[in-house]
Scaffold this motif. Structure first.
Motif, PDB file in Angstrom:
ATOM      1  N   PRO A 269       0.572  -1.365  -0.233  1.00 31.17           N
ATOM      2  CA  PRO A 269      -0.066  -0.068   0.102  1.00 31.17           C
ATOM      3  C   PRO A 269       0.790   0.811   0.506  1.00 31.17           C
ATOM      4  CG  PRO A 269      -0.002  -0.978   1.789  1.00 31.17           C
ATOM      5  CD  PRO A 269       0.880  -2.348   0.962  1.00 31.17           C
ATOM      6  N   LEU A 270       2.484   1.382   0.271  1.00 28.30           N
ATOM      7  CA  LEU A 270       3.121   2.542  -0.118  1.00 28.30           C
ATOM      8  C   LEU A 270       3.849   2.803  -1.521  1.00 28.30           C
ATOM      9  CD1 LEU A 270       4.224   2.574   3.704  1.00 28.30           C
ATOM     10  CD2 LEU A 270       1.854   3.428   2.859  1.00 28.30           C
ATOM     11  N   ALA A 271       3.492   2.377  -1.927  1.00 29.44           N
ATOM     12  CA  ALA A 271       4.291   1.521  -3.532  1.00 29.44           C
ATOM     13  C   ALA A 271       4.450   3.650  -4.383  1.00 29.44           C
ATOM     14  CB  ALA A 271       3.886   0.924  -4.485  1.00 29.44           C
ATOM     15  N   GLY A 272       5.818   3.319  -3.990  1.00 29.16           N
ATOM     16  CA  GLY A 272       6.114   4.566  -4.696  1.00 29.16           C
ATOM     17  C   GLY A 272       5.877   6.365  -3.181  1.00 29.16           C
ATOM     18  N   TRP A 273       5.803   5.255  -2.350  1.00 34.69           N
ATOM     19  CA  TRP A 273       6.285   6.897  -1.570  1.00 34.69           C
ATOM     20  C   TRP A 273       7.916   7.075  -0.759  1.00 34.69           C
ATOM     21  CZ3 TRP A 273       2.866   7.933   3.317  1.00 34.69           C
ATOM     22  CH2 TRP A 273       1.651   8.878   2.957  1.00 34.69           C
ATOM     23  N   VAL A 274       7.883   7.964  -0.489  1.00 36.59           N
ATOM     24  CA  VAL A 274       9.367   7.362   0.081  1.00 36.59           C
ATOM     25  C   VAL A 274       9.185   8.563   1.740  1.00 36.59           C
ATOM     26  CG1 VAL A 274      11.845   9.265   0.107  1.00 36.59           C
ATOM     27  CG2 VAL A 274      10.455   8.325  -2.155  1.00 36.59           C
ATOM     28  N   ALA A 275       9.293   7.395   2.705  1.00 35.71           N
ATOM     29  CA  ALA A 275       9.546   7.831   3.914  1.00 35.71           C
ATOM     30  C   ALA A 275      11.040   8.695   4.344  1.00 35.71           C
ATOM     31  CB  ALA A 275       9.216   6.480   4.692  1.00 35.71           C
ATOM     32  N   GLY A 276      10.944   9.068   5.648  1.00 29.78           N
ATOM     33  CA  GLY A 276      11.799   9.915   5.872  1.00 29.78           C
ATOM     34  C   GLY A 276      12.681   9.320   7.311  1.00 29.78           C
ATOM     35  N   VAL A 277      13.677   9.144   8.377  1.00 29.70           N
ATOM     36  CA  VAL A 277      13.152   8.103   8.940  1.00 29.70           C
ATOM     37  C   VAL A 277      14.158   9.065   9.574  1.00 29.70           C
ATOM     38  CG1 VAL A 277      13.613   5.782  10.375  1.00 29.70           C
ATOM     39  CG2 VAL A 277      12.231   5.932   8.308  1.00 29.70           C
TER      40      VAL A 277
ATOM     41  N   LEU B 143       9.281  -0.722   4.235  1.00 34.88           N
ATOM     42  CA  LEU B 143      10.131  -1.333   3.449  1.00 34.88           C
ATOM     43  C   LEU B 143       9.344  -2.381   2.873  1.00 34.88           C
ATOM     44  CD1 LEU B 143      14.079  -1.377   4.343  1.00 34.88           C
ATOM     45  CD2 LEU B 143      12.826  -0.188   2.052  1.00 34.88           C
ATOM     46  N   ARG B 144       8.573  -3.123   3.489  1.00 35.87           N
ATOM     47  CA  ARG B 144       8.123  -3.701   3.547  1.00 35.87           C
ATOM     48  C   ARG B 144       6.150  -4.184   2.521  1.00 35.87           C
ATOM     49  NH1 ARG B 144       8.835  -9.123   6.077  1.00 35.87           N
ATOM     50  NH2 ARG B 144      10.771  -8.842   7.766  1.00 35.87           N
ATOM     51  N   LEU B 145       5.963  -2.967   3.348  1.00 42.34           N
ATOM     52  CA  LEU B 145       4.726  -1.667   2.503  1.00 42.34           C
ATOM     53  C   LEU B 145       5.244  -1.741   1.039  1.00 42.34           C
ATOM     54  CD1 LEU B 145       2.532  -0.849   5.834  1.00 42.34           C
ATOM     55  CD2 LEU B 145       2.862  -3.127   4.353  1.00 42.34           C
ATOM     56  N   GLY B 146       6.561  -1.430   0.542  1.00 40.67           N
ATOM     57  CA  GLY B 146       6.212  -0.991  -0.792  1.00 40.67           C
ATOM     58  C   GLY B 146       7.017   0.470  -0.873  1.00 40.67           C
ATOM     59  N   ALA B 147       7.513   0.903   0.269  1.00 40.94           N
ATOM     60  CA  ALA B 147       7.767   2.411   0.044  1.00 40.94           C
ATOM     61  C   ALA B 147       9.756   2.386   0.580  1.00 40.94           C
ATOM     62  CB  ALA B 147       7.314   3.628   1.744  1.00 40.94           C
ATOM     63  N   ARG B 148      10.536   3.343  -0.175  1.00 42.18           N
ATOM     64  CA  ARG B 148      12.353   3.340  -0.113  1.00 42.18           C
ATOM     65  C   ARG B 148      11.992   4.840   1.367  1.00 42.18           C
ATOM     66  NH1 ARG B 148      13.433   3.379  -6.258  1.00 42.18           N
ATOM     67  NH2 ARG B 148      13.121   1.913  -6.932  1.00 42.18           N
ATOM     68  N   THR B 149      12.818   4.539   1.524  1.00 42.56           N
ATOM     69  CA  THR B 149      13.761   4.868   3.737  1.00 42.56           C
ATOM     70  C   THR B 149      14.363   5.779   2.849  1.00 42.56           C
ATOM     71  OG1 THR B 149      14.741   3.359   3.957  1.00 42.56           O
ATOM     72  CG2 THR B 149      12.349   3.514   4.207  1.00 42.56           C
ATOM     73  N   VAL B 150      14.775   7.011   3.813  1.00 42.98           N
ATOM     74  CA  VAL B 150      15.725   7.756   3.591  1.00 42.98           C
ATOM     75  C   VAL B 150      15.560   8.248   5.518  1.00 42.98           C
ATOM     76  CG1 VAL B 150      16.445  10.283   3.167  1.00 42.98           C
ATOM     77  CG2 VAL B 150      15.065   9.000   1.499  1.00 42.98           C
ATOM     78  N   THR B 151      17.010   7.923   5.974  1.00 45.89           N
ATOM     79  CA  THR B 151      17.276   8.036   7.081  1.00 45.89           C
ATOM     80  C   THR B 151      18.287   8.730   7.697  1.00 45.89           C
ATOM     81  OG1 THR B 151      18.803   6.660   7.102  1.00 45.89           O
ATOM     82  CG2 THR B 151      17.246   5.628   7.808  1.00 45.89           C
ATOM     83  N   TYR B 152      18.023   9.779   8.301  1.00 49.50           N
ATOM     84  CA  TYR B 152      18.612  10.879   9.419  1.00 49.50           C
ATOM     85  C   TYR B 152      19.052  10.717  10.267  1.00 49.50           C
ATOM     86  CZ  TYR B 152      16.018  13.135   5.554  1.00 49.50           C
ATOM     87  OH  TYR B 152      15.320  13.416   4.438  1.00 49.50           O
ATOM     88  N   GLY B 153      19.842  10.352  11.427  1.00 48.66           N
ATOM     89  CA  GLY B 153      21.027  10.426  12.764  1.00 48.66           C
ATOM     90  C   GLY B 153      20.687  11.876  13.431  1.00 48.66           C
ATOM     91  N   PRO B 154      21.029  11.788  14.553  1.00 52.19           N
ATOM     92  CA  PRO B 154      20.967  13.382  14.849  1.00 52.19           C
ATOM     93  C   PRO B 154      22.121  14.480  14.476  1.00 52.19           C
ATOM     94  CG  PRO B 154      22.280  11.527  16.438  1.00 52.19           C
ATOM     95  CD  PRO B 154      22.141  10.979  15.101  1.00 52.19           C
ATOM     96  N   GLY B 155      23.045  13.853  14.517  1.00 54.13           N
ATOM     97  CA  GLY B 155      23.742  15.233  13.373  1.00 54.13           C
ATOM     98  C   GLY B 155      23.911  15.241  12.082  1.00 54.13           C
ATOM     99  N   ASP B 156      22.768  14.122  11.297  1.00 59.80           N
ATOM    100  CA  ASP B 156      22.787  14.669  10.165  1.00 59.80           C
ATOM    101  C   ASP B 156      21.936  15.908   9.418  1.00 59.80           C
ATOM    102  OD1 ASP B 156      24.020  12.827   9.815  1.00 59.80           O
ATOM    103  OD2 ASP B 156      22.031  11.559   9.720  1.00 59.80           O
ATOM    104  N   LEU B 157      21.184  16.880  10.374  1.00 63.08           N
ATOM    105  CA  LEU B 157      20.249  18.018   9.237  1.00 63.08           C
ATOM    106  C   LEU B 157      21.166  19.111   9.794  1.00 63.08           C
ATOM    107  CD1 LEU B 157      16.523  16.662  10.334  1.00 63.08           C
ATOM    108  CD2 LEU B 157      18.044  16.710   7.978  1.00 63.08           C
TER     109      LEU B 157
END
Length: 324
Positions: free
Chosen positions: A42-50, A68-82
Motif C-alpha cells: 500500500p505504500l508503493a511509490g512513497w518515500v518515508a523519512g526516518v 520497506l515491506r509495504l513498498g516504500a523507500r526510506t531516507v534515514t537521518y541520525g542526530p547530526g545529519d540535519l
C-alpha cells in the motif's frame, strides 16, 4: 511536486486518533502479524523519512523495515545529519522535507512543538516515534499485542508497575478508549504519570465504562490481572535529578511474587530491559513473558500506522483498487 493539504493525517498523540482510527490501526497491526498482508504494497511509490535524534533499536527498525515491506523507500537521518544543528529552524527544515518526503517518522524525545515544526505547516505527515510527553506508537503496539494474546482488548485488566513515563502515558490514553478495561498504575512517588494526561485518560475511561487509577505504593495490588507491564527505570533521553532515585524505585521491581495473585497474567515490557533492576531475569525470560513478541509487533503496528497515514482507517483485508 504537489504536496498533501494541511489536513494530512498526523500521529502526534493517541488523543489525535478517533476511536475508528485507533481500532483500525490495532486491527490492521494484528492482520499484518498474522502474515495475511505479506504481499500487500500500500505504500508503493512513497518515500518515508526516518529521523531519530535519540537512540532506538525497536522503533527505528520497525518503521524502516515496515515501510520497506509495504513498498516504500526510506531516507534515514541520525542526530547530526540535519541543518538544524547549524542553526536552521525546525520549521524551515519541515517546509523543505514536506516538498520531498511523503511521511516522516521522528523521535525527538523533546517537546511536541518540535514535531509540529517538522510537519511543514501540517503538510507533511509526521509520526511521533517518541517525544518527552508520549510514545504513541508504543501504545498502539501494546494494544496490538494484547489483541493477539487475548483475542480482544475490551474487558482486559492491566497492572503497570514503574515510572509514569511516556510509555505509561500512551498506554493510559489508548487502553482507556476500550470498554470495560482496567488499568492500575503503580508508580514511585514523584515519578507518576503527567497529571494532565492522567486526567484525560480517566475522563475517557469514565465515558467508556473503563477504569484508570494511579497509586504510589505497592499495597493492595489487583488480583487476576490479564497483563503485568513495566518499562526500564531510566527512560531514553532522560536523567533523574535525585541521586537516590534507585532507592525510591526499588519497591516497584517486577518479581515472580506478583504472579501469586495474578497467576495467568502475561508479562509485557517495551524493552530494552535491565535484568535485576525494573524486572528480574526470572520474569523477563520466563513462561509468562511475551516481551519479545511485543517487540516484533512493533513492526506490524508500524506497518498499520504507515498504511493509515496514507489510506485512512481499514479494518479488514486490503481492498483492491484503493486510491493512492
Amino acid at each position: 511536486m504537489a504536496r498533501p493539504s494541511p489536513h494530512t493525517r498526523q500521529l502526534l498523540s493517541i488523543d489525535g486518533l478517533t476511536d475508528e482510527d485507533l481500532h483500525s490501526i490495532v486491527a490492521r497491526g494484528a492482520h499484518f502479524a498474522s502474515g495475511a498482508g505479506a504481499d500487500e504494497r500500500p505504500l508503493a511509490g512513497w518515500v518515508a523519512g526516518v529521523y531519530f535524534k535519540k537512540t532506538s533499536t525497536r522503533t527505528r527498525t520497525a518503521f524502516s523495515a515496515g515501510a520497506l515491506r509495504l513498498g516504500a523507500r526510506t531516507v534515514t537521518y541520525g542526530p547530526g545529519d540535519l541543518q538544524v544543528n547549524t542553526g536552521e529552524t525546525v520549521e524551515d527544515t519541515g517546509r523543505v522535507m514536506a516538498r520531498m518526503l511523503d511521511v516522516l517518522v521522528a523521535r525527538t524525545a523533546g517537546p511536541d512543538e518540535e514535531l509540529r515544526g517538522l510537519s511543514g505547516g501540517g503538510r507533511l505527515p509526521v509520526v511521533n516515534a517518541m517525544s518527552a510527553a508520549e510514545h504513541p506508537t508504543q501504545g498502539l503496539t501494546d494494544l496490538t499485542t494484547l489483541q493477539l494474546r487475548f483475542g480482544r482488548i475490551e474487558g482486559l485488566s492491566v497492572l503497570y508497575v514503574g515510572e509514569g513515563n511516556n510509555t505509561a502515558s500512551a498506554l493510559a490514553l489508548a487502553l482507556s478508549r476500550y470498554p470495560g478495561t482496567r488499568l492500575e498504575l503503580r508508580t514511585p512517588p514523584g515519578y507518576g504519570v503527567d497529571p494532565a494526561i492522567l486526567a484525560r485518560a480517566t475522563a475517557q475511561a469514565a465515558r467508556n465504562g473503563s477504569y484508570v487509577a494511579e497509586a504510589h505504593h505497592m499495597e493492595g495490588l489487583p488480583e487476576d490481572a490479564d497483563a503485568i507491564y513495566t518499562t526500564r527505570w531510566q527512560t531514553t533521553g532522560t536523567s533523574k535529578p535525585d541521586p537516590d532515585w534507585r532507592q525510591v524505585f526499588a519497591p516497584f521491581q517486577v518479581t515472580a511474587g506478583l504472579w501469586r495473585a495474578n497467576p495467568k497474567a502475561a508479562f509485557l515490557h517495551d524493552l530494552p530491559a535491565h535484568r535485576g533492576e525494573e524486572v528480574t531475569a526470572e520474569v523477563l525470560d520466563g513462561p509468562a513473558s511475551i516481551a519479545f513478541d511485543q517487540a516484533e509487533n512493533k513492526m506490524h503496528s508500524a506497518m498499520a500506522v504507515l498504511e493509515w497515514i496514507r489510506h485512512g482507517a481499514l479494518t479488514g483485508p486490503t481492498p483492491e483498487g484503493r486510491p493512492a
